[in-house]
Design an enzyme around this catalytic site. Structure first.
Site, short mmCIF file in Angstrom:
data_model
loop_
_atom_site.label_atom_id
_atom_site.label_comp_id
_atom_site.label_asym_id
_atom_site.label_seq_id
_atom_site.Cartn_x
_atom_site.Cartn_y
_atom_site.Cartn_z
N TYR A 138 0.80 -1.22 0.00
CA TYR A 138 0.00 0.00 0.00
C TYR A 138 0.84 1.27 0.00
O TYR A 138 0.57 2.21 0.75
CB TYR A 138 -0.95 0.02 1.22
CG TYR A 138 -1.69 -1.27 1.42
CD1 TYR A 138 -2.69 -1.64 0.52
CD2 TYR A 138 -1.41 -2.12 2.48
CE1 TYR A 138 -3.37 -2.84 0.69
CE2 TYR A 138 -2.09 -3.31 2.66
CZ TYR A 138 -3.07 -3.66 1.76
OH TYR A 138 -3.74 -4.83 1.94
N TYR B 140 -13.24 -6.12 5.48
CA TYR B 140 -11.98 -6.38 4.76
C TYR B 140 -11.77 -7.89 4.69
O TYR B 140 -11.83 -8.57 5.72
CB TYR B 140 -10.78 -5.72 5.46
CG TYR B 140 -9.49 -6.06 4.75
CD1 TYR B 140 -9.15 -5.42 3.56
CD2 TYR B 140 -8.66 -7.09 5.21
CE1 TYR B 140 -8.00 -5.77 2.87
CE2 TYR B 140 -7.51 -7.45 4.52
CZ TYR B 140 -7.19 -6.79 3.35
OH TYR B 140 -6.06 -7.15 2.66
N ASP C 89 -15.23 -14.88 8.26
CA ASP C 89 -13.80 -14.66 8.02
C ASP C 89 -13.15 -14.38 9.38
O ASP C 89 -13.20 -13.25 9.88
CB ASP C 89 -13.64 -13.49 7.05
CG ASP C 89 -12.19 -13.14 6.79
OD1 ASP C 89 -11.31 -13.67 7.50
OD2 ASP C 89 -11.93 -12.32 5.88
N LYS D 201 -3.55 -15.78 9.38
CA LYS D 201 -2.75 -14.90 10.25
C LYS D 201 -2.09 -15.62 11.43
O LYS D 201 -1.01 -16.15 11.28
CB LYS D 201 -3.61 -13.71 10.67
CG LYS D 201 -3.88 -12.79 9.47
CD LYS D 201 -4.17 -11.37 9.85
CE LYS D 201 -3.98 -10.45 8.66
NZ LYS D 201 -5.23 -10.00 8.05
C1 PLP Z 1 -5.59 -10.09 6.64
C2 PLP Z 1 -6.95 -10.50 6.35
C3 PLP Z 1 -7.26 -11.19 5.16
C4 PLP Z 1 -6.23 -11.47 4.09
O1 PLP Z 1 -5.22 -12.32 4.51
P1 PLP Z 1 -3.82 -12.34 3.71
O2 PLP Z 1 -3.05 -13.42 4.37
O3 PLP Z 1 -3.24 -10.97 3.86
O4 PLP Z 1 -4.14 -12.64 2.29
C5 PLP Z 1 -8.56 -11.59 4.97
N1 PLP Z 1 -9.51 -11.33 5.89
C6 PLP Z 1 -9.25 -10.68 7.05
C7 PLP Z 1 -10.33 -10.45 8.04
C8 PLP Z 1 -7.95 -10.23 7.31
O5 PLP Z 1 -7.70 -9.55 8.43
#
Ligand code: PLP
Length: 666
Positions: free
Chosen positions: A256, A384, A485, A514
């Site tokens: 970014y 996101y 997510d 993550k």
């Molecule tokens: C970071 C994140 C993603 C994307 O994960 P990457 O490993 O960066 O591709 C998707 N959803 C959420 C909620 C996130 O915090």
């Protein structure tokens, strides 16, 4: 701090004499040098004070250059002649690698070069957890290994070289000593030892010091040490940091930011616990856990050991047609840890890819179920889900810059951002708009996708558990799937193992990533219910996805260690404590001008400003103050490792307060 760390393949290999001789050789070249002994055992009480045997030897060789006497270059002294951990225990004291490293740095102040002599070999314990390796890592000096040339020298030297390198340290070379005279038969064996160590260790032999005796002993030794210094000089290529940083600015794309006028970057040398060490040696308390990931802190010995052990077997094999223990164990653990109804695991190589997989699963599910018109996703604004195209299509349309990709991104269906804050009473009307929009579009909707409870990168907002419960009910009412997510929220971050537990709901599909690998390797997973998996697979159906690095064994092995650690530590108490400390330490920010809101949930602390902050300026201030925080937009926020201590949280918060108070955010 410049210099070398001297370790031996064993005790009594001549390490102290080599240290003293190197010191003298450096002094003879006109350098301001000092040899330091962090821990000395086997000291003796004399009438005039404590005799520190190794420092006595430094003093003997360096005497002409220290006319006022050699300094007391020892940090901790003990009388019993045994391992440091035991000597300290007998004295009712403790040793600590961090404290020792600080003490060495203090002694080394203003010196050109410092030579630090360990005690015994590199794996000699300092306390219940740490060994000399930990002190070596904290000092981060090139390592010189002293090996006594005798039967067994090759094995001991090569094991030491390998172990030191495994700790991320540079082995500057090996100094061979001969503490016993060689018999006629020994001569060829000893010559072969030297060659074999050099070849198998791929290492410089800095000096091969013969058995010395007689009146010229010391000066002979210094002559060999001077030669060793010449070899070291020839080997030492000083890396050009300025040139590397120029290349970074000109050719390396960072997240970014502009390719031609990027935001500044700080160069990191290593990271340990909750601290990031910069190239120039400055240490920063890390408030970001590398974007939610490093929940156990950096360089956790169990995670590192898991990676090394797996490295010894295989880094990677394709997952098509092959499987392996690390992946099986991980998927079993994920099935056990995540909500009951999730029974099938798809391993992905990043969070975004796991979201793509989740979206494709939902679509394939509807296709297989004969509901072919259901091809859209329903979500809320402010979300996101990643940076790949499918994931971007469900990110907040404004934050996610949908206008840049219009024509490429599929058009999804958006409800307003949930406006029912986590800590406020729930107003059922906050679901009305979402219910209405879903009602209008339900025949086209395959799935609802949201981040449970915490909208992360889309604005760091915490919404009410009843809202998520309401979405689950709406999904059921309209026969659409619910994708949660949990990539940011999973594995304890919000105070629950998974954020959906706040609402007592189970998703049909869930993404994790993550913190999954404890921040060591890129890894994510998409989990699905039996119904989803079985429907997709009915009549010979297959799920159409298969990343090259799917199920990467190295990543799975580290993830297994990370989840194991999570299961055996009291993460919940830690996260609850961090929540309390964040609340108490961030509260003063509320009264500062320019602050719109301060909010905390689990191990997430957010200071929201009225206007977008000056990231470059704030970052510079934070680094100057010894903390690492990376604000974005109007948000200054932190999500530290679960192992962070109260005073460290306090330091992060106090720095944020000072930054805003002194207007560094403008
Ligand atoms: C970071 C994140 C993603 C994307 O994960 P990457 O490993 O960066 O591709 C998707 N959803 C959420 C909620 C996130 O915090």
């Amino acid at each position: 701090m410049n210099g070398y760390f001297i370790t031996g393949t064993d005790t009594d290999v001549g390490k102290t004499l080599v240290t003293a001789a190197l010191l003298r050789a450096l002094l003879d070249r006109g350098e301001s040098a000092l040899a330091v002994k962090p821990v000395q055992t086997g000291c003796t009480e004399t009438g005039t004070g404590l005799l520190v045997p190794d420092v006595e030897i430094y003093a003997r060789l360096a005497a002409p250059l220290f006319p006022q006497g050699y300094p007391h270059a020892c940090c901790r002294t003990f009388i019993p002649a045994c391992s440091p951990h035991l000597a300290a225990k007998l004295a009712g004291e403790t040793l600590d690698a961090d404290a020792l490293a600080r003490a060495v740095r203090e002694l080394a102040q203003d010196r050109d070069t410092v030579i630090v002599e360990g005690a015994g070999g590199a794996a000699v314990p300092l306390n219940q957890r740490q060994t000399m390796f930990d002190l070596m890592q904290r000092l981060d000096l090139p390592v010189i290994i002293v090996a006594d040339n005798k039967l067994g020298a090759v094995n001991h030297a090569l094991m030491t070289v390998e172990a030191v390198r495994n700790r991320g340290l540079r082995v500057a070379g090996v100094v061979m000593t001969n503490t016993t005279p060689a018999t006629d038969e020994d001569v060829s064996l000893r010559r072969d030892n030297v060659e074999t160590i050099a070849r198998h260790g791929n290492i410089s032999i800095l000096a091969d010091i013969p058995f010395l005796s007689g009146p010229d002993f010391d000066m002979e030794l210094v002559r060999h040490a001077a030669q060793a210094l010449n070899v070291l000089d020839a080997n030492d290529r000083v890396p050009d940091t300025a040139d590397a940083m120029r290349f970074d600015r000109e050719h390396v794309w960072h997240p970014y930011t502009s390719a031609t006028n990027p935001l500044p970057t700080a160069r990191v040398r290593s990271a340990r616990g909750v601290r990031i060490v910069l190239e120039d040696g400055r240490e920063l308390i890390d408030g970001m856990a590398s974007w939610w990931c490093a929940i156990h802190g950096y360089g956790h010995p169990e995670l590192d050991a898991a990676a090394r052990a797996q490295l010894g077997r295989m880094c990677h094999v394709m997952f098509g047609g092959l499987t392996h223990a690390p992946a099986i164990e991980l998927c079993r653990t994920l099935c056990e840890m995540t909500p009951e109804s999730l029974e099938h695991v798809f391993l992905a190589d990043s969070g975004s890819v796991s979201v793509e997989a989740a979206i494709k699963m939902a679509l394939q599910y509807m296709q297989a179920d004969g509901q072919t018109k259901r091809t859209k996703l329903f979500t809320v604004r402010g979300g996101y889900h990643g940076d790949t195209c499918g994931a971007m299509s469900v990110c907040d349309p404004d934050n996610g810059m949908h206008h840049l990709f219009s024509g490429l991104l599929p058009q999804q269906i958006f409800a307003p951002r949930p406006d029912c804050a986590f800590h406020e009473p729930f107003d059922p009307a906050s679901l009305d708009e979402a219910a209405h929009i879903l009602e209008q579009n339900s025949e086209h909707v395959a799935a609802i996708i949201v981040e449970p409870i915490v909208q992360g990168a889309g604005g760091m907002r915490f919404y009410h558990p009843h809202y998520l419960k309401g979405l689950r009910e709406l999904a059921d009412k309209h026969g659409v799937l619910l994708i949660l997510d949990e990539i940011a929220t999973g594995f304890g971050r919000t105070g629950k193992l998974f954020a959906c537990e706040w609402s007592n709901v189970e998703p049909d599909i869930m993404c994790v990533g993550k913190a999954l690998s404890g921040g060591c390797m890129t890894l994510a997973a998409t989990l699905a219910t039996r119904r989803v998996a079985h429907t997709i697979s009915a009549d010979g159906g297959v799920f159409m996805h298969g990343p090259t690095f799917m199920g990467n064994p190295l990543a799975c092995a580290v993830a297994n260690a990370s989840l194991g650690l999570l299961r055996t530590t009291d993460w919940k108490t830690r996260v609850n404590n961090i929540e309390t400390w964040l609340n108490e330490s961030l509260a003063p920010c509320r009264s500062l001008p320019g602050v719109a809101d301060v909010r905390v949930l689990g191990a997430i602390g957010v200071v929201e400003m009225n206007e977008a902050v000056n990231v470059a300026r704030l970052q510079e201030f934070f680094i100057e103050k010894g903390v690492w925080l990376r604000p974005f937009g109007r948000l200054i926020y932190m999500m530290p490792a679960y192992v962070m201590a109260r005073n460290e949280i306090g330091q992060l918060a106090a720095t944020v307060f000072e930054a805003i108070q002194t207007n560094r955010h403008r």
